[in-house]
Design an enzyme around this catalytic site. Structure first.
Site, PDB file in Angstrom:
ATOM      1  N   GLU A  47       0.821  -1.215   0.000  1.00 18.96           N
ATOM      2  CA  GLU A  47       0.000   0.000   0.000  1.00 18.96           C
ATOM      3  C   GLU A  47       0.853   1.263   0.000  1.00 18.96           C
ATOM      4  OE1 GLU A  47      -3.682   1.788   2.644  1.00 18.96           O
ATOM      5  OE2 GLU A  47      -3.609  -0.335   2.152  1.00 18.96           O
TER       6      GLU A  47
ATOM      7  N   ASP B 106      -2.829  -2.996   2.856  1.00 22.10           N
ATOM      8  CA  ASP B 106      -3.289  -3.191   4.228  1.00 22.10           C
ATOM      9  C   ASP B 106      -4.359  -4.263   4.292  1.00 22.10           C
ATOM     10  OD1 ASP B 106      -1.598  -1.384   5.327  1.00 22.10           O
ATOM     11  OD2 ASP B 106      -3.097   0.159   5.754  1.00 22.10           O
TER      12      ASP B 106
ATOM     13  N   TYR C  11      -1.080  -4.284  13.523  1.00 26.37           N
ATOM     14  CA  TYR C  11      -1.947  -3.504  12.636  1.00 26.37           C
ATOM     15  C   TYR C  11      -2.946  -2.677  13.447  1.00 26.37           C
ATOM     16  CZ  TYR C  11      -5.143  -2.552   8.737  1.00 26.37           C
ATOM     17  OH  TYR C  11      -5.916  -1.945   7.792  1.00 26.37           O
TER      18      TYR C  11
END
Length: 773
Positions: free
Chosen positions: A8, A103, A307
Site C-alpha cells: 500500500e 493493508d 496492525y
C-alpha cells in the site's frame, strides 16, 4: 517471469522486500530481486471519476440534471500519482503473478482491486494478510499466502461502500447547494455525525439549570471518621437544607446497616483503534487523525505495534504464545523491564476471555506491541506506544482487589449513605501507579478506560470515597455527627462532544451505551469504520460545519442550518445515525457473504432519488441563513455583514469542472470565526494573523479573536473562553506573537491546582493546547 508484489505504501514495500528479497536492487519506485518485484500504491492511486467525465453538462451544477446515477462507475487515476500507476502497469507486463500486499482490511482490498480493474490485470492473485510488519510475520505470511478470490466478498463490500458514498455525496451536495445557493457538503456518514453534534448542541441550549443542595455529614466512631451523603428527595430549598443540617449536627446517631463486599477489578480491554483514539484524546488532546497517523507510523515505519486499524479488543488462541514471546522480549527494556519481572504468564491463556475471544476477532486482533525494540520514536509516538505497552502488560497481572464498605447512618431519623472503597491489593494497577494521568478515580470506575467523564454533580462517583487505609465501623456502637456541610450545586447540561466522546457515539451509532457487551455488538453498525472515523471528523472541520474550542466540538451556523435544511426537506434518514449505522452493518454482512451488494446498491439508488424528489419541493433558504455571527457594531461600521459574501461561493464553484474541488473549497466560505472586518488602524487590532501566508489582522469579536481575512478563507480564531478561563488581549497577543502565554494557574473546586502555559498548537486554525510547567 517474476511475481509482482503491490504494497500500500513505500515503507511497507521496503519492509516486505527486506524479508523476501534482501538483495533486491532499489529502482527508486520499486525493488527487484531474483523472484519478486516489490512496488507500492502510495495510498489511493485511483478513484471514482467526477460527474463531468460522464457528460460535459455536469460541469455546471444544475438541479435539473439530478440525480446522477451511472450505469457503470468510471475510474480515474489520481493525477498526482499517475507516474507510480504507470510503474505498476509496466512492471505487471514482466510478471506472471501478483501478490496483494496492501493493508489487510476493506480499504486495502479496495485500493488493490481498483488497480486491477483500471489496468485490466489478468494474472493470478495471492493475498498477503498480516497484522504486523516484523520479519517473522512477513515470512510466515508469504509461507501462507491465500488465493485472493477468498476475499471477493470483502472486495464487493469495499466497492459498494465507495459507490454508495459517491451517489449520496455527489447528488446530495449538488441538490442542497443549488437549491439554497450555498456550498453544502452532504455525505452518507458525515451528515449523521453532524446531526449528532447538532442534537447535542440543541440539548445544551434547551437545558434549564436547577439549583439544589447537598448535605454531607461528618461522622465519628472511636478512631474512625467518615463522610455520608444525605438520602432523600433533591432539595431545592436552602432553608430546608440548613434546617436538616442544624437538626443533626452534634447529635448521636446509629448505624442502620453496614455491608462489606469483596470486589475485583480486572485489566481494561486491549485497544482497538477507536478506544485508543478516545483515550489519546482524553489524555493528550490528540485528534482522532493524529492518533491514527501516529499509530500507523508505529506500525509501518517503526514496526513496534501490530496492525492499528482494527475494531477488535481481543486476540485469537494462536496469539497467546506470541504474547508470551513479546513479554520475554521486553525483559531487558529500560522502561518496562521492572514490570516484566513481576508479570506472570499464567494470567494470559486461552481460557482468559477478557483477552482471548476468537468469536470477537474477525480480520485483525487487538493492537499489541511487537517483539521489535523501539528506536528513534518521536515524543508523540512514545506516548502512544506507552499506552499500548502498558495495556498489554496489565493483562499479565492479577486483578486489583477491594473491599467496598456501604454504611447507612441514621441521625434524628435522617439517613446518610457512605461508600468507602478500600484498596487491598493493587494488582495490575501497579503499572499505572506512577502515572499522573489518568487519576485513580478514572482508572477504577471505567470498564474499558475509554469511558468519558460526563457525570454531573451528585453522581454516584462523587459519593464513593477511595482509601488504602483500613476502614471499619461497629454497627452496634453509636456515632457522633461532628459536623455538617451544606453545598449548593447546579444540575449540568450535557457536555459538548470532544473528539473522544464523538468517536464513542460514532462507534455505537449515536446510542449512549454503557453496557460493554451491547456496545461490542453495536460495532458492526457504527458510523463509519475505525479507519475512516478520523477522516469524517476532519471533513466536518474542513467544510466549516464545526469548530474546535479547545477540545470541544462546536457546531457552526452553517452546520446548524445544513441539518435543519436536510431534515426540513423530509430526508431525515440522511441524518439518522441509527439508520446509517445499519447501512454500515449491511456492508459488513456483504463482506461476510451474508448479504447482496446489488440489493444494497439498489436501496441506495432509491434513496438518492428520494433526496432529489424531496429537495425539489423545498423553499430556498433565506440569504442570511448561513451568516456568520456579526461582529460588534462599532467594528462592523461601514462594512458588509459577515455572511453576505456567502452567496457568491456556489456560483463561482459551479463553474468549476470538478465537484470535488468545489467541496474542498467549502471551508474557505464557511468556517465560523469571531473576527471583524475592521481596518488595521482601529484600536482593537491585536496583531498580525500568524496563519502562514495570510497577512491579515487579528481583532476581538464577541466570542473570540478572528482574522480580518476571514472572507478570503482564513479560518484562524482563538476563543475567549478556553480551558475554563477568559483570555485577555495580552494573552492573545502573546499567543500570536510568541506562540505561548506566560505561566498561568489552573484548577478549580476540588481539582488540584497546577501551573501551565496556553500554547498555540495550530497557526492556521488558532487551536490551543495546555503545556504544564
Amino acid at each position: 517471469m517474476k511475481t509482482l508484489v503491490i504494497a500500500e505504501k513505500p515503507d511497507m514495500g521496503r519492509n516486505i522486500a527486506a524479508v523476501i528479497e534482501p538483495k533486491a536492487q532499489n529502482r527508486r519506485s520499486y525493488l527487484e530481486g531474483d523472484n519478486y518485484i516489490i512496488t507500492w500504491a502510495i495510498g489511493h492511486l485511483i478513484g471514482l471519476a467526477e460527474p463531468d467525465l460522464y457528460d460535459d453538462k455536469y460541469k455546471k451544477w444544475r438541479f435539473g440534471d439530478l440525480p446522477i446515477i451511472p450505469d457503470d462507475f468510471k475510474l480515474l487515476p489520481n493525477p498526482r500519482t499517475k507516474d507510480q500507476l504507470q510503474v505498476i502497469e509496466e512492471l505487471a507486463t514482466r510478471s506472471n503473478a501478483l501478490v496483494n500486499a496492501c493493508d489487510a482490511g476493506r480499504e486495502g482490498q479496495h485500493i488493490f482491486s481498483l488497480i486491477v480493474r483500471h489496468l485490466h490485470l489478468e494474472q493470478p492473485v495471492k493475498r498477503l494478510w498480516i497484522s504486523d510488519l516484523t520479519a517473522e510475520t512477513i515470512r510466515k505470511g508469504f509461507d501462507q499466502l491465500k488465493d485472493n478470490t477468498e476475499y471477493d466478498n470483502l472486495t464487493q463490500a469495499a466497492r459498494a461502500r465507495s459507490e454508495a458514498d459517491w451517489l449520496i455525496g455527489m447528488n446530495g451536495s449538488r441538490a442542497f447547494t443549488t437549491k439554497h445557493n450555498e456550498l453544502l457538503s452532504v455525505g452518507r456518514v458525515q451528515t449523521p455525525v453532524l446531526a449528532l453534534i447538532y442534537d447535542r448542541q440543541k440539548q445544551i441550549e434547551a437545558f434549564d439549570s436547577l439549583k439544589f443542595y447537598d448535605i454531607t455529614g461528618l461522622f465519628a466512631q472511636q478512631d474512625t471518621q467518615y463522610r455520608g451523603i444525605w438520602q432523600g428527595e433533591r432539595l431545592t430549598d436552602p432553608e430546608k437544607a440548613e434546617a436538616i443540617a442544624a437538626k443533626v449536627k452534634g447529635k448521636t446517631g446509629t448505624i442502620a446497616s453496614y455491608e462489606v463486599k469483596d470486589t475485583k477489578e480486572y485489566p481494561f480491554k486491549l485497544y482497538d483503534l477507536t478506544l485508543l483514539q478516545r483515550e489519546a484524546n482524553g489524555k493528550f488532546s490528540f485528534s482522532a487523525k493524529k492518533t491514527l497517523d501516529t499509530a500507523q507510523a508505529l506500525y509501518e515505519k517503526h514496526k513496534v505495534i501490530s496492525y492499528p486499524r482494527t475494531n477488535s479488543n481481543y486476540v485469537n488462541e494462536q496469539n497467546i504464545p506470541e504474547m508470551h514471546k513479546i513479554l520475554d522480549a521486553m525483559r531487558s527494556s529500560p522502561d518496562y523491564g521492572d514490570f516484566v519481572k513481576d508479570a506472570n504468564k499464567k494470567f494470559v491463556t486461552t481460557n482468559n476471555k477478557n483477552v482471548c475471544n476468537p468469536s470477537k476477532v474477525e480480520d485483525h486482533h487487538a493492537i499489541m506491541p511487537t517483539m521489535k525494540k523501539p528506536q528513534g520514536l518521536s515524543p508523540d509516538e512514545r506516548k502512544l506506544y506507552d499506552l499500548i505497552v502498558k495495556r498489554f502488560l496489565s493483562h499479565f497481572y492479577p486483578a486489583a482487589e477491594y473491599k467496598v464498605h456501604t454504611v447507612m447512618t441514621e441521625v434524628e431519623k435522617e439517613s446518610f449513605k457512605t461508600t468507602v472503597k478500600q484498596l487491598i491489593s493493587l494488582g495490575w494497577k501497579v503499572i499505572y501507579s506512577a502515572d499522573s494521568s489518568p487519576s485513580p478515580k478514572s482508572t477504577t470506575t471505567s470498564k474499558d478506560n475509554g469511558k468519558d467523564k460526563e457525570d454531573g454533580p451528585g453522581s454516584a462517583e462523587d459519593e464513593e470515597q477511595e482509601t488504602d487505609a483500613p476502614f471499619e465501623v461497629d454497627p452496634q456502637q453509636p456515632v457522633i455527627c461532628s459536623d455538617v456541610e451544606v453545598k449548593a450545586k447546579e444540575t449540568q447540561p450535557p457536555k459538548h462532544f470532544t473528539e473522544g466522546t464523538l468517536l464513542k457515539a460514532m462507534e455505537s451509532a449515536g446510542k449512549q451505551i454503557e453496557d460493554e457487551e451491547l456496545r461490542d455488538a453495536m460495532k458492526d453498525s457504527g458510523l463509519g469504520t475505525p479507519a475512516t472515523r478520523a477522516a469524517t471528523i476532519e471533513r466536518l472541520k474542513q467544510v466549516g460545519y464545526v469548530d474546535m474550542q479547545g477540545k470541544r466540538i462546536v457546531i457552526t451556523p452553517k452546520g446548524r442550518t445544513a441539518i435543519e435544511l436536510i431534515r426540513g426537506a423530509g430526508v431525515e434518514l440522511l441524518t439518522s445515525p441509527e439508520m446509517t449505522g445499519q447501512w454500515e452493518r449491511r456492508l459488513t454482512e456483504i463482506s461476510r457473504g451474508q448479504a447482496s451488494a446489488d440489493a444494497f446498491m439498489g436501496n441506495v439508488k432509491k434513496f438518492t432519488w428520494a433526496i432529489i424528489d424531496k429537495v425539489k419541493l423545498q423553499r430556498p433558504a433565506a440569504k442570511n441563513a448561513f451568516a456568520k455571527p456579526e461582529p460588534p457594531a462599532k467594528e462592523a461600521k461601514g462594512k458588509k455583514k459577515a455572511g453576505t459574501d456567502g452567496d457568491a461561493a456556489p456560483k463561482k464553484a459551479r463553474s468549476s469542472a470538478s465537484s470535488s474541488s468545489k467541496a474542498k473549497g467549502a471551508s474557505a466560505n464557511s468556517t465560523s470565526t469571531a473576527g471583524s472586518s475592521q481596518s488595521p488602524a482601529q484600536p482593537s487590532t491585536i496583531g498580525i494573523c500568524p496563519s502562514p501566508g495570510c497577512g491579515g489582522h487579528i481583532f476581538m469579536g464577541r466570542k473570540g479573536y478572528g482574522c480580518s481575512h476571514y472572507k478570503s478563507g482564513c479560518g484562524f480564531v482563538i476563543w475567549k473562553e478556553s480551558f475554563d478561563r477568559t483570555l485577555t488581549d495580552t494573552m492573545v497577543k502573546a499567543l500570536i506573537e510568541k506562540g505561548k502565554t506566560g505561566k498561568l494557574k489552573f484548577g478549580k473546586g476540588d481539582e488540584e491546582a497546577y501551573e501551565a502555559r496556553i500554547v498555540l498548537k495550530n497557526e492556521a486554525t488558532g487551536e490551543l493546547e495546555l503545556e504544564r510547567v
